[in-house]
Scaffold this active site. Structure first.
Site, PDB file in Angstrom:
ATOM      1  NE  ARG A  27      -3.846   2.292   0.404  1.00  0.00           N
ATOM      2  CZ  ARG A  27      -5.163   2.156   0.491  1.00  0.00           C
ATOM      3  NH1 ARG A  27      -5.715   0.961   0.420  1.00  0.00           N
ATOM      4  NH2 ARG A  27      -5.942   3.212   0.625  1.00  0.00           N
TER       5      ARG A  27
ATOM      6  CB  ILE B 221      -7.661   5.706   3.422  1.00  0.00           C
ATOM      7  CG1 ILE B 221      -9.031   5.199   3.868  1.00  0.00           C
ATOM      8  CG2 ILE B 221      -7.070   6.667   4.463  1.00  0.00           C
ATOM      9  CD1 ILE B 221     -10.100   6.260   3.925  1.00  0.00           C
ATOM     10  CG  LEU B 222      -5.817   9.705  -1.102  1.00  0.00           C
ATOM     11  CD1 LEU B 222      -6.545  10.982  -1.467  1.00  0.00           C
ATOM     12  CD2 LEU B 222      -4.869   9.268  -2.217  1.00  0.00           C
TER      13      LEU B 222
ATOM     14  CG  ASN C 296     -12.857  13.562   1.292  1.00  0.00           C
ATOM     15  OD1 ASN C 296     -13.454  13.371   0.226  1.00  0.00           O
ATOM     16  ND2 ASN C 296     -12.763  12.649   2.242  1.00  0.00           N
ATOM     17  CB  THR C 297     -17.147  16.091  -1.009  1.00  0.00           C
ATOM     18  OG1 THR C 297     -17.027  14.913  -1.837  1.00  0.00           O
ATOM     19  CG2 THR C 297     -16.621  17.293  -1.729  1.00  0.00           C
ATOM     20  CG  HIS C 298     -18.493  12.022   4.443  1.00  0.00           C
ATOM     21  ND1 HIS C 298     -18.172  10.757   4.005  1.00  0.00           N
ATOM     22  CD2 HIS C 298     -19.357  11.864   5.477  1.00  0.00           C
ATOM     23  CE1 HIS C 298     -18.812   9.860   4.752  1.00  0.00           C
ATOM     24  NE2 HIS C 298     -19.537  10.503   5.647  1.00  0.00           N
TER      25      HIS C 298
ATOM     26  CG  ASP D 233      -7.128  14.220   9.564  1.00  0.00           C
ATOM     27  OD1 ASP D 233      -7.444  14.700  10.657  1.00  0.00           O
ATOM     28  OD2 ASP D 233      -7.685  13.211   9.060  1.00  0.00           O
TER      29      ASP D 233
ATOM     30  N   GLY E 163      -6.700  10.478   8.877  1.00  0.00           N
ATOM     31  CA  GLY E 163      -7.784   9.598   9.318  1.00  0.00           C
ATOM     32  C   GLY E 163      -8.842   9.416   8.240  1.00  0.00           C
TER      33      GLY E 163
ATOM     34  CG  ASP F 263     -14.890  10.500   5.885  1.00  0.00           C
ATOM     35  OD1 ASP F 263     -15.604   9.484   5.804  1.00  0.00           O
ATOM     36  OD2 ASP F 263     -14.356  11.045   4.898  1.00  0.00           O
TER      37      ASP F 263
HETATM   38  C1  GRF Z   1     -20.202  11.836  -3.403  1.00  0.00           C
HETATM   39  O1  GRF Z   1     -21.429  11.987  -2.696  1.00  0.00           O
HETATM   40  C2  GRF Z   1     -19.068  11.740  -2.423  1.00  0.00           C
HETATM   41  O2  GRF Z   1     -19.212  12.559  -1.275  1.00  0.00           O
HETATM   42  C3  GRF Z   1     -19.167  10.290  -2.028  1.00  0.00           C
HETATM   43  O3  GRF Z   1     -19.431   9.601  -3.247  1.00  0.00           O
HETATM   44  C4  GRF Z   1     -20.114  10.507  -4.101  1.00  0.00           C
HETATM   45  C5  GRF Z   1     -19.308  10.628  -5.372  1.00  0.00           C
HETATM   46  O4  GRF Z   1     -20.143  11.110  -6.339  1.00  0.00           O
HETATM   47  N1  GRF Z   1     -17.948   9.812  -1.436  1.00  0.00           N
HETATM   48  P1  GRF Z   1     -19.519  11.511  -7.795  1.00  0.00           P
HETATM   49  O5  GRF Z   1     -18.583  10.376  -8.192  1.00  0.00           O
HETATM   50  O6  GRF Z   1     -18.780  12.823  -7.609  1.00  0.00           O
HETATM   51  O7  GRF Z   1     -20.725  11.631  -8.670  1.00  0.00           O
END
Ligand code: GRF
Length: 201
Positions: free
Chosen positions: A64, A91-92, A104-106, A138, A140, A142
């Protein structure tokens, strides 16, 4: 600012950034798109936009750590000001985090429902409000400092797909807004607090 975007699936967050950056006043442009797998729509979206792509599969490396190094080297080769992980499902590690700041988006209101099934977990828990979170990653899962969040209602007949799409509609708008502001105004991090723009006094 120069953006490298990491995807693992449909890439609709990537597409939102591509559409926004068509406006030269946005202040950021996608210089490369990276993925951990072949054959995903996110890579097609990048190619259609004429943007270089790279794929680094964990299975191509003995460890990894070697994958982490390969991903970091790919990212660094594009000299990004900001890396955006939008639906990237790995996970990066430290090498990537050291290569450039990572946003990152969650699809949940962290710290609630972290991990790969935030939408499913929120629905199963029976919450009436969930949402999305934009954070600086970071090491971890999320756990990084939160930059922005927005609430999204859960409706009685929601299933995972319906709720996730309602969240993604908000998430794409929030991500585009935050990336643009960070690229134009810069940001500072102190502890868990992220401040965008040059706040004086
Ligand atoms: C997003 O909701 C992201 O937060 C989650 O997976 C989805 C990815 O959607 N981890 P896309 O590939 O950008 O359409």
């Amino acid at each position: 600012g120069r953006l490298v975007v990491l995807v693992s699936g449909s890439g609709t967050n990537l597409q939102a950034l591509l559409d926004a950056s068509a406006d030269p006043s946005y202040g950021a442009r996608v210089v490369a798109v990276g993925a951990d797998r072949e054959g995903i729509e996110g890579l097609v979206r990048a190619s259609k936009a004429g943007i270089p792509t790279f794929v680094e599969k964990v299975s191509d490396y003995a460890t990894r750590a070697e994958w982490d190094m390969a991903v970091a080297a790919r990212i660094s080769s594009y000299a990004p000001d900001l890396v955006v992980s939008a639906g990237f499902m790995k996970i990066l590690g430290k090498p990537t985090l050291q290569a450039a700041p990572l946003l990152n988006t969650h699809p949940a209101l962290l710290p609630s429902f972290p991990g790969a099934h935030g939408v499913r977990d929120a629905l199963a828990h029976g919450v009436k409000v969930t949402g999305c979170t934009v954070m600086l990653a970071d090491e971890g899962v999320d756990t990084g400092p939160i930059v922005a969040q927005e609430a999204v209602p859960v409706l009685p007949d929601d299933d995972d797909a319906v709720l996730h799409e309602r969240i993604k509609t908000v998430e794409r708008r929030l991500l585009v807004e935050i990336v643009g502001r960070m690229a134009r105004e810069g940001w500072t991090v102190s502890g868990r607090s992220v401040r965008i723009g040059n706040h004086t006094g």
